[in-house]
Write a protein that holds these residues in place. Structure first.
Motif, PDB file in Angstrom:
ATOM      1  N   ILE A   4      -6.614  -3.202   3.774  1.00 26.21           N
ATOM      2  CA  ILE A   4      -5.891  -2.152   4.491  1.00 26.21           C
ATOM      3  C   ILE A   4      -4.716  -1.634   3.660  1.00 26.21           C
ATOM      4  N   THR A   5      -4.045  -2.541   2.961  1.00 23.29           N
ATOM      5  CA  THR A   5      -2.952  -2.112   2.083  1.00 23.29           C
ATOM      6  C   THR A   5      -3.463  -1.153   1.019  1.00 23.29           C
ATOM      7  N   ARG A   6      -4.571  -1.505   0.403  1.00 28.74           N
ATOM      8  CA  ARG A   6      -5.165  -0.638  -0.622  1.00 28.74           C
ATOM      9  C   ARG A   6      -5.560   0.710  -0.030  1.00 28.74           C
ATOM     10  N   ARG A   7      -6.104   0.689   1.175  1.00 25.06           N
ATOM     11  CA  ARG A   7      -6.495   1.941   1.833  1.00 25.06           C
ATOM     12  C   ARG A   7      -5.286   2.847   2.044  1.00 25.06           C
ATOM     13  N   ASN A   8      -4.159   2.277   2.479  1.00 24.90           N
ATOM     14  CA  ASN A   8      -2.950   3.069   2.725  1.00 24.90           C
ATOM     15  C   ASN A   8      -2.371   3.633   1.437  1.00 24.90           C
ATOM     16  N   LEU A   9      -2.426   2.846   0.358  1.00 20.65           N
ATOM     17  CA  LEU A   9      -1.896   3.317  -0.923  1.00 20.65           C
ATOM     18  C   LEU A   9      -2.783   4.404  -1.517  1.00 20.65           C
TER      19      LEU A   9
ATOM     20  N   PRO B  82     -15.812  -6.522  11.579  1.00 16.39           N
ATOM     21  CA  PRO B  82     -15.447  -7.953  11.658  1.00 16.39           C
ATOM     22  C   PRO B  82     -14.215  -8.254  10.807  1.00 16.39           C
ATOM     23  N   MET B  83     -13.050  -7.872  11.306  1.00 15.31           N
ATOM     24  CA  MET B  83     -11.817  -8.054  10.547  1.00 15.31           C
ATOM     25  C   MET B  83     -10.740  -8.663  11.439  1.00 15.31           C
ATOM     26  N   ALA B  84      -9.747  -9.270  10.787  1.00  9.29           N
ATOM     27  CA  ALA B  84      -8.640  -9.896  11.517  1.00  9.29           C
ATOM     28  C   ALA B  84      -7.831  -8.829  12.244  1.00  9.29           C
ATOM     29  N   PRO B  85      -7.504  -9.019  13.519  1.00  7.65           N
ATOM     30  CA  PRO B  85      -6.746  -8.015  14.273  1.00  7.65           C
ATOM     31  C   PRO B  85      -5.381  -7.702  13.665  1.00  7.65           C
ATOM     32  N   SER B  86      -4.742  -8.705  13.077  1.00  2.32           N
ATOM     33  CA  SER B  86      -3.402  -8.480  12.530  1.00  2.32           C
ATOM     34  C   SER B  86      -3.430  -7.784  11.174  1.00  2.32           C
ATOM     35  N   ALA B  87      -4.625  -7.644  10.558  1.00  2.98           N
ATOM     36  CA  ALA B  87      -4.707  -7.092   9.205  1.00  2.98           C
ATOM     37  C   ALA B  87      -4.218  -5.652   9.138  1.00  2.98           C
ATOM     38  N   VAL B  88      -4.493  -4.862  10.195  1.00  3.25           N
ATOM     39  CA  VAL B  88      -4.065  -3.467  10.195  1.00  3.25           C
ATOM     40  C   VAL B  88      -2.541  -3.373  10.138  1.00  3.25           C
ATOM     41  N   LEU B  89      -1.871  -4.209  10.897  1.00  7.94           N
ATOM     42  CA  LEU B  89      -0.402  -4.183  10.926  1.00  7.94           C
ATOM     43  C   LEU B  89       0.186  -4.742   9.639  1.00  7.94           C
ATOM     44  N   ILE B  90      -0.377  -5.844   9.156  1.00  8.57           N
ATOM     45  CA  ILE B  90       0.131  -6.423   7.911  1.00  8.57           C
ATOM     46  C   ILE B  90      -0.083  -5.462   6.753  1.00  8.57           C
ATOM     47  N   GLY B  91      -1.276  -4.875   6.666  1.00  3.37           N
ATOM     48  CA  GLY B  91      -1.551  -3.929   5.593  1.00  3.37           C
ATOM     49  C   GLY B  91      -0.653  -2.717   5.640  1.00  3.37           C
ATOM     50  N   ARG B  92      -0.357  -2.248   6.866  1.00  2.21           N
ATOM     51  CA  ARG B  92       0.509  -1.085   7.017  1.00  2.21           C
ATOM     52  C   ARG B  92       1.941  -1.405   6.569  1.00  2.21           C
ATOM     53  N   THR B  93       2.468  -2.530   7.015  1.00  6.66           N
ATOM     54  CA  THR B  93       3.853  -2.872   6.664  1.00  6.66           C
ATOM     55  C   THR B  93       3.999  -3.203   5.184  1.00  6.66           C
TER      56      THR B  93
ATOM     57  N   TRP C 202       8.314  -3.740  11.211  1.00 15.72           N
ATOM     58  CA  TRP C 202       7.633  -4.354  12.357  1.00 15.72           C
ATOM     59  C   TRP C 202       8.202  -3.827  13.678  1.00 15.72           C
ATOM     60  N   VAL C 203       9.491  -3.537  13.693  1.00 17.20           N
ATOM     61  CA  VAL C 203      10.079  -2.919  14.885  1.00 17.20           C
ATOM     62  C   VAL C 203       9.445  -1.549  15.112  1.00 17.20           C
ATOM     63  N   MET C 204       9.342  -0.769  14.031  1.00 17.16           N
ATOM     64  CA  MET C 204       8.764   0.564  14.142  1.00 17.16           C
ATOM     65  C   MET C 204       7.266   0.512  14.426  1.00 17.16           C
ATOM     66  N   ALA C 205       6.596  -0.552  13.968  1.00 11.44           N
ATOM     67  CA  ALA C 205       5.173  -0.710  14.275  1.00 11.44           C
ATOM     68  C   ALA C 205       4.970  -0.819  15.784  1.00 11.44           C
ATOM     69  N   LEU C 206       5.822  -1.595  16.419  1.00 15.03           N
ATOM     70  CA  LEU C 206       5.737  -1.731  17.877  1.00 15.03           C
ATOM     71  C   LEU C 206       6.000  -0.393  18.557  1.00 15.03           C
TER      72      LEU C 206
END
Length: 268
Positions: free
Chosen positions: A14-19, A99-110, A158-162
């Motif tokens: 996800i990080t690579r996708r955002n970059l 089939p991916m970890a639910p938290s991966a989208v948030l971690i990759g974004r931050t 993470w505050v802004m993610a919420l």
């Protein structure tokens, strides 16, 4: 069952996708760096002559750590706006079908926004050197100063993610975050000394975590007057420790809240 290895792998994807998105839409990076450069030039040359700094410290050296802090904090709003945009376009629903970890989208974004902040700080440092800012400490202390800024920015992401997951529209995220971030970055020691603030605002500024980020960065970059009296208040006397306390609190509260809200929001 989600494993740690799966979470790390998915987060990197996800990080690579955002970059890659930034590479394909360079306007995002251009405008993210033009704004702080504009602030540096405006405050340095338009307001700098009218803002006295005690102790004979040049305003450029007083200003730049404040600009660094303001910029990385405002940069955290990209996290919320981007997540809201992905939700609005239905991209999050497509992620949920994989089939991916639910938290991966948030971690990759931050993490990707953290890397963008690294580029932004580098550009601002170059601009700062051009207008008279200098580092007067060791390389290790200067690196720690940058890490202090980035760590606080990451916690704010993470505050802004919420916020982005709750609000769900990029425009409202930007407006809502501006209402909060603008006053906390100005009712602080970001651009002017706080000694002449009214008593209520001065107390708020002394305990404002943004003031501690700025004070910590100034000390680690050597942008303080040698032998000057210690600032009032424990938060500004121990700014690095105070900042890391806030970072720990933000991450402990907003990481689980954001992950839980993501699961609910993506399922609507």
């Amino acid at each position: 069952m989600t494993t740690l290895a799966m979470t790390v792998s998915d987060s990197l994807t996800i990080t690579r996708r955002n970059l890659i998105k930034v590479k394909r839409v360079p306007d995002l990076l251009v405008f993210a760096t033009l704004s702080p450069i504009m602030f540096v030039l405006l405050f340095r040359y338009v307001f700098g002559s009218a803002i006295p700094v005690p102790g004979g410290l040049s305003y450029a050296e007083f200003l730049l750590p404040g600009i660094f802090a303001q910029t990385v904090i405002f940069g955290s709003t990209i996290t919320g706006a981007s997540l809201a945009e992905d939700l609005q376009k239905g991209l999050i629903d497509r992620f949920r079908s994989l089939p991916m970890a639910p938290s991966a989208v948030l971690i990759g974004r931050t993490v990707s926004d953290l890397l963008l902040n690294v580029i932004t700080i580098a550009v601002m440092m170059i601009t700062g050197f051009a207008v008279g800012w200098r580092i007067h400490t060791s390389i290790g202390e200067a690196v720690l100063g940058v890490l202090l800024l980035l760590t606080f920015a990451y916690a704010m992401s993470w505050v802004m993610a919420l916020v982005g997951l709750i609000v769900r529209t990029p425009e409202v995220v930007n407006n809502a975050s501006f209402i909060v971030i603008f006053p906390i970055t100005f009712i602080a020691n970001t651009f002017v000394p706080i000694d002449n603030f009214p008593s209520v605002l001065k107390t708020f500024a002394e305990w404002n975590p943004v003031s501690a980020v700025v004070q910590g960065a100034r000390e680690l970059f050597g942008n303080v007057v040698p032998g000057a009296p210690a600032p009032n208040g424990w938060a500004l006397q121990k700014p690095v420790l105070y900042v890391f306390i806030w970072v720990a609190v933000f991450l402990a509260i907003f990481v689980p809240l954001a992950v839980r809200t993501y699961r609910r929001s993506a399922g609507r």
